[in-house]
Design an enzyme around this catalytic site. Structure first.
Site, PDB file in Angstrom:
ATOM      1  N   ARG A  38       0.770  -1.227   0.020  1.00  0.00           N
ATOM      2  CA  ARG A  38       0.004  -0.052   0.082  1.00  0.00           C
ATOM      3  C   ARG A  38       0.703   1.178  -0.065  1.00  0.00           C
ATOM      4  O   ARG A  38       0.429   2.358  -0.441  1.00  0.00           O
ATOM      5  CB  ARG A  38      -0.913  -0.044   1.130  1.00  0.00           C
ATOM      6  CG  ARG A  38      -2.098  -0.942   1.068  1.00  0.00           C
ATOM      7  CD  ARG A  38      -3.042  -0.854   2.218  1.00  0.00           C
ATOM      8  NE  ARG A  38      -2.399  -1.346   3.501  1.00  0.00           N
ATOM      9  CZ  ARG A  38      -2.241  -2.722   3.642  1.00  0.00           C
ATOM     10  NH1 ARG A  38      -2.628  -3.752   3.001  1.00  0.00           N
ATOM     11  NH2 ARG A  38      -1.855  -3.151   4.926  1.00  0.00           N
ATOM     12  N   GLU A  76       6.168 -11.340  15.318  1.00  0.00           N
ATOM     13  CA  GLU A  76       5.816 -11.971  16.641  1.00  0.00           C
ATOM     14  C   GLU A  76       6.262 -13.533  16.387  1.00  0.00           C
ATOM     15  O   GLU A  76       6.742 -14.163  17.625  1.00  0.00           O
ATOM     16  CB  GLU A  76       4.263 -11.798  16.786  1.00  0.00           C
ATOM     17  CG  GLU A  76       3.979 -12.117  18.295  1.00  0.00           C
ATOM     18  CD  GLU A  76       2.402 -11.719  18.309  1.00  0.00           C
ATOM     19  OE1 GLU A  76       1.841 -11.069  17.540  1.00  0.00           O
ATOM     20  OE2 GLU A  76       1.768 -12.176  19.271  1.00  0.00           O
TER      21      GLU A  76
HETATM   22  P1  AMP Z   1       4.744  -2.959  11.118  1.00  0.00           P
HETATM   23  O1  AMP Z   1       6.076  -3.450  10.463  1.00  0.00           O
HETATM   24  O2  AMP Z   1       4.475  -3.615  12.342  1.00  0.00           O
HETATM   25  O3  AMP Z   1       5.045  -1.477  11.415  1.00  0.00           O
HETATM   26  O4  AMP Z   1       3.671  -3.203  10.071  1.00  0.00           O
HETATM   27  C1  AMP Z   1       3.620  -2.116   9.103  1.00  0.00           C
HETATM   28  C2  AMP Z   1       2.953  -2.860   7.833  1.00  0.00           C
HETATM   29  O5  AMP Z   1       1.929  -3.531   8.078  1.00  0.00           O
HETATM   30  C3  AMP Z   1       2.410  -1.512   7.182  1.00  0.00           C
HETATM   31  O6  AMP Z   1       3.109  -1.676   5.720  1.00  0.00           O
HETATM   32  C4  AMP Z   1       1.028  -1.734   6.932  1.00  0.00           C
HETATM   33  O7  AMP Z   1       0.482  -1.593   5.767  1.00  0.00           O
HETATM   34  C5  AMP Z   1       0.522  -2.935   7.594  1.00  0.00           C
HETATM   35  N1  AMP Z   1      -0.216  -3.070   8.852  1.00  0.00           N
HETATM   36  C6  AMP Z   1       0.113  -3.372  10.374  1.00  0.00           C
HETATM   37  N2  AMP Z   1      -0.818  -3.485  10.760  1.00  0.00           N
HETATM   38  C7  AMP Z   1      -1.939  -2.812  10.188  1.00  0.00           C
HETATM   39  C8  AMP Z   1      -3.149  -2.178  10.669  1.00  0.00           C
HETATM   40  N3  AMP Z   1      -3.905  -2.381  11.896  1.00  0.00           N
HETATM   41  N4  AMP Z   1      -4.080  -1.982   9.724  1.00  0.00           N
HETATM   42  C9  AMP Z   1      -3.754  -1.989   8.341  1.00  0.00           C
HETATM   43  N5  AMP Z   1      -2.388  -2.321   8.055  1.00  0.00           N
HETATM   44  C10 AMP Z   1      -1.751  -2.540   8.891  1.00  0.00           C
END
Ligand code: AMP
Length: 178
Positions: free
Chosen positions: A66, A103
């Protein structure tokens, strides 16, 4: 008469919360209603690129998948190139790879080794900052290429997951904070 452009609050109203997707307990922030509305999509890019003068960054780096949508549009707005950070195994030429812990298990992202020149000023963009693992891996890749990360910008930040603490190597700005 021109209607006033949508505000960040208008963007927040349009983001749809989908409970328990893709698994129980996750509140998924669905940005597709923003993309589907021409005025909201345009406003999201205006707000994401606010304060950065066109021509002052060489590339906008977007994170799979995205993040590509926002980063590509931001690149056009900023008269910059677009560089993808992709999931492992998708980029065809020589890559640098960076793994990060989840995780359960781990993920790996990659960038083309020649995607940014040493010393280039780049803007990192993704739709959402959650735990920060993905963005921190992208920051690490950009540092390995000796890019100067002007800022990392996100449409949405889930602040309770403290993702920005993993992005110490880059200034972080997000439009909508939960
Ligand atoms: P992180 O590595 O945990 O910061 O996850 C980031 C990626 O996961 C981003 O590219 C988001 O598109 C997706 N993502 C994680 N959590 C969500 C959520 N609650 N809603 C939508 N997309 C999420």
């Amino acid at each position: 008469m021109n209607p006033t452009p949508p505000t960040v609050a208008d963007l927040q109203c349009a983001i749809r919360n989908v409970p328990d997707f893709p698994k129980p307990g996750i509140q998924f922030k669905d940005i597709t209603p923003v993309l589907a509305d021409a005025r909201l999509f345009a406003a999201s890019i205006e707000h994401l690129t606010a304060g950065i003068a066109p021509g002052t960054v060489e590339a906008v780096v977007g994170i799979d998948a995205r993040g590509f949508i926002f980063a590509a549009a931001a690149a056009l707005r900023l008269q910059a190139g677009f560089v993808p950070v992709r999931k492992q195994g998708k980029l065809p030429a020589q890559t640098l790879e960076q793994s990060y812990d989840l995780e359960y298990g781990s993920n790996t992202v990659a960038i083309h080794a020649d995607a940014v020149k040493p010393g280039s000023r780049v803007l990192l963009v993704d739709d959402l900052l959650a735990t920060g693992g993905t963005a921190a891996a992208a920051v690490a890749l950009l540092h390995r290429l000796h890019a100067e990360i002007v800022e990392a910008r996100f449409l949405i930040e889930l602040a309770f997951l403290h993702g920005r603490e993993r992005l110490r190597g880059a200034p972080v700005r997000s439009l909508i904070v939960y």
